[in-house]
Enzyme design. Structure first.
Site, PDB file in Angstrom:
ATOM      1  CD  GLU A   1      -2.969   1.144   2.129  1.00  0.00           C
ATOM      2  OE1 GLU A   1      -3.359   0.114   2.735  1.00  0.00           O
ATOM      3  OE2 GLU A   1      -3.568   2.053   2.393  1.00  0.00           O
TER       4      GLU A   1
ATOM      5  CG  HIS B   1      -1.888   5.373   3.793  1.00  0.00           C
ATOM      6  ND1 HIS B   1      -1.940   6.590   4.432  1.00  0.00           N
ATOM      7  CD2 HIS B   1      -3.101   4.997   3.892  1.00  0.00           C
ATOM      8  CE1 HIS B   1      -2.890   6.832   5.007  1.00  0.00           C
ATOM      9  NE2 HIS B   1      -3.875   5.699   4.604  1.00  0.00           N
TER      10      HIS B   1
ATOM     11  CG  ASP C   1      -5.216   5.183   0.491  1.00  0.00           C
ATOM     12  OD1 ASP C   1      -5.842   4.321   1.227  1.00  0.00           O
ATOM     13  OD2 ASP C   1      -5.427   6.441   0.130  1.00  0.00           O
TER      14      ASP C   1
END
Lengths: 154, 383
Positions: free
Chosen positions: B141, B143, B173
């Site tokens: 991810e 982020h 994200d």
């Protein structure tokens, strides 16, 4: 997270043994959006009407087992506390709580994180004492509840 | 070939907490009310009986997928390194947990596994042979405030270039395209004692940066830190004056801005100002060259509100969605964007009646996604 909803509002009761109040109990939930391995659960900061009750007098009832101390839970490394499940926190207090409303200051400590952190080795040697924000990233402030004692003596 | 829409059940965390929708209810909502969204993303430790769902769960799960016409897309997994309590988990032990989670994802028909941004790439590489054998793509991810051009992505790009693996990539994200603190977080801060003046100041600073009118934030690189770690590091800085050397100047600047501009401030005003440090300042175009590495995308949002004068059309004022979706369309992305609502926590300090409506927020977000995905691309400007 879930600041005002971590304790079920009608769950504050005294614990009895042989008709004698030995402490009190509360129903609690995760201060997170997921469950964790039970071993990561590090206890609570809890003060009732200003009186603090350290982790050593707390036991935790989950997964259909009798209440266990937080020392015992450090070995529950493959047992999971699922997100959906309510647990019962028991606190030893001879005589229990008096009838009526009580002010409860509360913070949960769970040593779950986003991967490795600088505090890891220290927390293995000396797990943080709940109440100072460690293990409480998603609810960093102590939350105060005013709850009625719902006595459960037969 | 078009962008596909799905939902991360993360969006329904509060609805689940209050037992208003169980897992099947959440799946039914996606199927029935989101105009054709069919992708499912979930967190193993939120939606499943972890680590091993009972054997009879599989039939139930695949039955739901068939009945509701849904597709398991990505399973999000976690990495708690103090599980054993008597030692910090080694990389090898972390890889063993990840391998377990990859097998669980395969069992339930998922195509991808998302690791945390902070999971070291060495752990992903150790688990990669299992992912390849089971045809599961592993995505790290990305982020905010982590960026697409920082180390976390570069080391994945390099491993893929060196080995040719098709099973390692990233899960961007949409938070990397956020450019100001959401209004619902600022309202939360005001309820907890922050000055409105500080909220106005942080929004002003962020908007100046976003529109290229100021450069107070441009030298600050938070791309190797998670938002949670920056927040806790800043709290420590306020208490002790100490901070990691790479973040200390930025922390000091945020404190100075409040000291200089906000009369009668308190500690929470510093915390509000530090929100300015949590943005990635990512340009949508950066998605294009990373396209082959994109496993799936988190459509992060914090508050969908109606666009003034356009009933039934919604936006999140703290994110750029148009730019990144245009870039993804131009590059031919045909994977999933999964709605990931994260604003519910900013309403949980009040009564049950004040809670956010997660189901409605996701419906609004899906309206926006559908509209932006379906919009025709502008023709190239005439020469």
């Amino acid at each position: 997270m879930f600041d005002n909803f971590l304790i079920r509002r009608d769950s504050l009761k005294n614990d009895y043994q042989g008709g004698v109040a030995t402490g009190f109990q509360l129903a609690v939930r995760h201060a997170n959006y997921r469950g964790v391995f039970l071993s990561l659960h590090n206890g609570y900061y809890i003060a009732v009407d200003g009186e603090e009750f350290p982790r050593e007098v707390q036991t935790f009832e989950i997964n259909g087992q009798s209440p266990r101390s937080f020392e015992e839970l450090t070995t529950a490394v493959w047992e999971h506390w699922d997100y959906d499940d309510e647990a019962i926190l028991h606190v030893a207090k001879p005589g229990g709580l008096a009838p009526g409303d009580h002010e409860i200051a509360f913070q949960q400590s769970v040593l779950a994180a986003y991967g490795y952190l600088p505090t890891d080795e220290e927390w293995v040697k000396h797990p943080p004492v709940p109440g100072h924000g460690e293990g409480s990233d998603k609810t960093p402030d102590i939350v105060t509840y005013r709850l009625p004692l719902t006595d459960n003596q037969e | 070939m078009t962008i596909k829409r799905g939902v991360s059940l993360y969006s329904y965390q509060q609805t689940q907490f209050f037992k208003r929708l169980d897992l099947e209810g959440q799946l039914r909502e996606i199927s029935e009310n989101l105009g054709g969204a069919d992708g499912v993303e979930l967190l193993d430790e939120m939606s499943l009986h972890y680590p091993e769902p009972p054997a009879e769960f599989d039939r139930q799960w695949f039955g739901w997928m068939e009945r509701y016409g849904l597709v398991p897309v990505t399973m999000d997994v976690f990495h708690d390194v103090l599980q054993f309590r008597d030692h910090v988990m080694t990389y090898h032990e972390s890889a063993e947990r990840l391998i377990h989670d990859i097998k669980l994802a395969k069992r339930l028909g998922f195509k991808n596994v998302r690791t945390l941004a902070t999971t070291p790439v060495e752990i992903m590489v150790e688990a990669l042979p299992v992912a390849e054998e089971l045809d599961i793509r592993l995505g790290k991810e990305i982020h905010q405030p982590i960026t697409l051009d920082g180390q976390y992505v570069t080391e994945i790009v390099e491993h893929v270039r060196n080995t040719g693996t098709e099973h390692l990539g990233i899960v961007p994200d949409f938070g990397i395209f956020a450019f100001r603190p959401t209004e619902v977080l600022l309202d939360w801060y005001v309820r907890h004692g922050a000055q409105q003046a500080t909220c106005d100041l942080v929004v002003e600073l962020c908007l100046e940066t976003h529109y290229g009118q100021g450069n107070a934030l441009s030298a600050i690189d938070m791309s190797r830190h998670t938002a949670g770690n920056i927040r806790s590091g800043f709290t420590r800085f306020l208490k002790t004056g100490e901070a990691e050397p790479d973040v200390a100047p930025a922390f000091a600047l945020m404190k100075q801005l409040v000291d200089d501009n906000v009369p009668h401030h308190s500690d929470i005003d510093y915390t509000v100002m530090a929100e300015a440090l949590l943005f990635s300042r990512t340009k949508p175009e950066e998605l294009k060259e990373l396209l082959p590495l994109i496993v799936s995308i988190h459509g992060k949002f914090l508050n969908m509100s109606e666009i003034p004068g356009r009933p039934g059309h919604y936006q999140d004022i703290s994110f750029d969605y148009e730019g990144p979706i245009r870039a993804l369309k131009e590059a031919g992305y045909d994977g999933y964007i999964n709605s990931e609502y994260e604003g519910q926590r900013y309403w949980q300090d009040r009564t049950e009646a004040d809670l956010a409506d997660e189901v409605d927020q996701v419906r609004r977000h899906q309206e926006m996604l559908r509209r932006l995905i379906d919009a025709p691309l502008d023709p190239p400007a005439a020469a």
